[in-house]
Design a protein around this motif. Structure first.
Motif, PDB file in Angstrom:
ATOM      1  N   SER A 125      52.061 -30.620  57.721  1.00 55.77           N
ATOM      2  CA  SER A 125      51.094 -29.533  57.885  1.00 55.77           C
ATOM      3  C   SER A 125      50.504 -29.541  59.288  1.00 55.77           C
ATOM      4  O   SER A 125      50.585 -30.525  60.016  1.00 55.77           O
ATOM      5  N   SER A 126      49.877 -28.393  59.640  1.00 52.89           N
ATOM      6  CA  SER A 126      49.248 -28.291  60.965  1.00 52.89           C
ATOM      7  C   SER A 126      48.126 -29.317  61.108  1.00 52.89           C
ATOM      8  O   SER A 126      47.884 -29.841  62.186  1.00 52.89           O
ATOM      9  N   SER A 127      47.435 -29.623  60.012  1.00 55.00           N
ATOM     10  CA  SER A 127      46.362 -30.620  60.055  1.00 55.00           C
ATOM     11  C   SER A 127      46.920 -32.002  60.355  1.00 55.00           C
ATOM     12  O   SER A 127      46.326 -32.777  61.128  1.00 55.00           O
ATOM     13  N   GLU A 128      48.080 -32.328  59.761  1.00 53.01           N
ATOM     14  CA  GLU A 128      48.704 -33.627  60.024  1.00 53.01           C
ATOM     15  C   GLU A 128      49.177 -33.730  61.462  1.00 53.01           C
ATOM     16  O   GLU A 128      49.063 -34.784  62.093  1.00 53.01           O
ATOM     17  N   LEU A 157      47.832 -32.159  63.984  1.00 53.18           N
ATOM     18  CA  LEU A 157      46.608 -32.294  64.777  1.00 53.18           C
ATOM     19  C   LEU A 157      46.141 -33.750  64.801  1.00 53.18           C
ATOM     20  O   LEU A 157      45.803 -34.296  65.857  1.00 53.18           O
ATOM     21  N   GLN A 158      46.145 -34.411  63.652  1.00 52.33           N
ATOM     22  CA  GLN A 158      45.674 -35.789  63.564  1.00 52.33           C
ATOM     23  C   GLN A 158      46.625 -36.763  64.244  1.00 52.33           C
ATOM     24  O   GLN A 158      46.212 -37.840  64.703  1.00 52.33           O
ATOM     25  N   THR A 207      36.638 -25.159  64.020  1.00 49.34           N
ATOM     26  CA  THR A 207      37.299 -25.120  62.709  1.00 49.34           C
ATOM     27  C   THR A 207      38.261 -26.284  62.501  1.00 49.34           C
ATOM     28  O   THR A 207      38.775 -26.464  61.404  1.00 49.34           O
ATOM     29  N   GLY A 208      38.505 -27.042  63.550  1.00 50.57           N
ATOM     30  CA  GLY A 208      39.407 -28.183  63.400  1.00 50.57           C
ATOM     31  C   GLY A 208      39.228 -29.174  64.538  1.00 50.57           C
ATOM     32  O   GLY A 208      38.863 -28.809  65.648  1.00 50.57           O
ATOM     33  N   GLN A 209      39.433 -30.439  64.226  1.00 51.22           N
ATOM     34  CA  GLN A 209      39.386 -31.483  65.240  1.00 51.22           C
ATOM     35  C   GLN A 209      40.194 -32.675  64.747  1.00 51.22           C
ATOM     36  O   GLN A 209      40.335 -32.888  63.539  1.00 51.22           O
ATOM     37  N   ASN A 210      40.752 -33.445  65.682  1.00 48.83           N
ATOM     38  CA  ASN A 210      41.469 -34.643  65.266  1.00 48.83           C
ATOM     39  C   ASN A 210      40.592 -35.872  65.474  1.00 48.83           C
ATOM     40  O   ASN A 210      39.441 -35.771  65.923  1.00 48.83           O
TER      41      ASN A 210
END
Length: 345
Positions: free
Chosen positions: A2-5, A7-8, A24-27
């Motif tokens: 996923s895009s979240s993974e 990013l992290q 809305t998002g940060q790693n």
């Protein structure tokens, strides 16, 4: 994935900012930099630099990308980031990536300062030489006494430039080989006795008594580069002779240390103690910086280049040793070099 993974997984700080300029998002790297509670907050609460906020706004209203710099001190140390802001069209957001360029900036500033210092150190003797040459060609052409006096000064200034160039070349070589640990067995007591003998004329000129004591029952042997260790103790002893009192004493002591935490084993400590005026504590942390002098005029008068202790520090580091400086105004200075000893097995 996923895009979240994704990013992290990125090793550099990344933020995602929505149309309303809220995060809305940060790693994890961004959380470490700005704090873990940034989600949902307006980006301006974390980043208060107008140029970067303008870059974010430009991308949110249609620009494909923009670049800015971020300079701040989140953990008590100045950090400099190049920030690339790009559009994330699928989410109508902006994605910010932060590249830490602090070390490059520091290195660039150090190079700039170094060039400026070298230029300044060379300009003074060169200006003096130029002036004396013009005088010898003009008003002092037929004045033997003036000519002899000026030639003596010119010789002194030329010698100073030569010492400066020699020290610069030495420092450059040390930086190139700093990662290479010396492997020769060196009898440290013989090095120190040779240094004392070589500096005997300088000590006699100032009526200084240079004494050495070897407070150890084991062989005074270290892994090292004999020439470089000679340079270390020559620099330290010569400084002690120069800056100690005329008619005073310089005490060199070598002692065994059974257990050095830094080495996880035994070591040898060499201290060079003078009886001079001492150094104010505010200077001690900077003494090994290139061209740093406590007293510019006196140092130059005594022929110093401002690089001696920087060279000492680099050589000691190459030998995986430690340099400690202690001084009390009015009570002299003590320079201690601790070196690891080879494993007897």
């Amino acid at each position: 994935m996923s895009s979240s993974e994704v990013l992290q997984a990125l090793p550099i700080p990344v933020l995602v900012v929505g149309q309303d300029q809220r995060v809305t998002g940060q790693n994890g790297a961004a959380a470490h930099l700005f704090g873990a509670d940034l989600l949902g907050r307006h980006v301006a609460t974390a980043i208060r630099q107008p140029a970067l906020l303008e870059a974010i706004e430009a991308v949110l209203v249609g620009a494909p990308h923009a670049d800015a710099r971020l300079v701040f001190s989140p953990h008590g140390r100045d950090l400099i980031y190049n920030v690339h802001v790009a559009t994330l069209s699928s989410e109508r957001s902006a994605i910010l990536t932060f590249l830490d360029v602090s070390r490059q900036e520091e290195a660039g500033q150090m190079r700039s300062d170094f060039v400026a210092n070298v230029s300044h150190e060379l300009r003074t003797p060169l200006t003096a030489l130029t002036g004396f040459i013009e005088t010898l060609r003009g008003p002092a052409r037929d004045d033997p006494a003036a000519r002899a006096r000026f030639l003596d000064i010119m010789e002194k200034e030329a010698g100073r430039m030569n010492r400066l160039v020699t020290d610069l070349l030495s420092l450059g070589r040390l930086e190139d080989m700093g990662w290479m640990r010396p492997t020769d067995l060196v009898e440290l007591d013989q090095v120190i006795l040779m240094v004392i003998n070589a500096l005997n004329p300088a000590a006699k000129d100032r009526n200084v008594d240079v004494r050495a004591s070897f407070d150890t029952t084991r062989p005074v042997i270290v892994l090292g580069d004999r020439d470089q260790l000679t340079q270390v103790f020559t620099n330290l002893t010569e400084n002690a002779i120069k800056y100690g009192h005329k008619g005073g004493t310089v005490q060199i002591t070598v002692k065994a240390v059974a257990q050095m935490p830094a080495f996880k084993g035994p070591g040898l400590e060499v201290t060079v103690q003078d009886d001079g005026d001492g150094i104010d504590s505010k200077h001690l942390g900077r003494l090994t910086e290139r061209f740093y002098r406590v007293d510019n005029h006196r140092s130059r008068e005594l022929g110093g280049t401002g690089l001696g202790l920087a060279i000492v520090k680099h050589i000691v580091n190459r030998h995986r040793g430690r340099l400690r400086i202690e001084s009390t105004p009015g009570a002299g200075s003590c320079f201690s070099v601790t070196l690891p000893v080879p494993d007897p097995t």
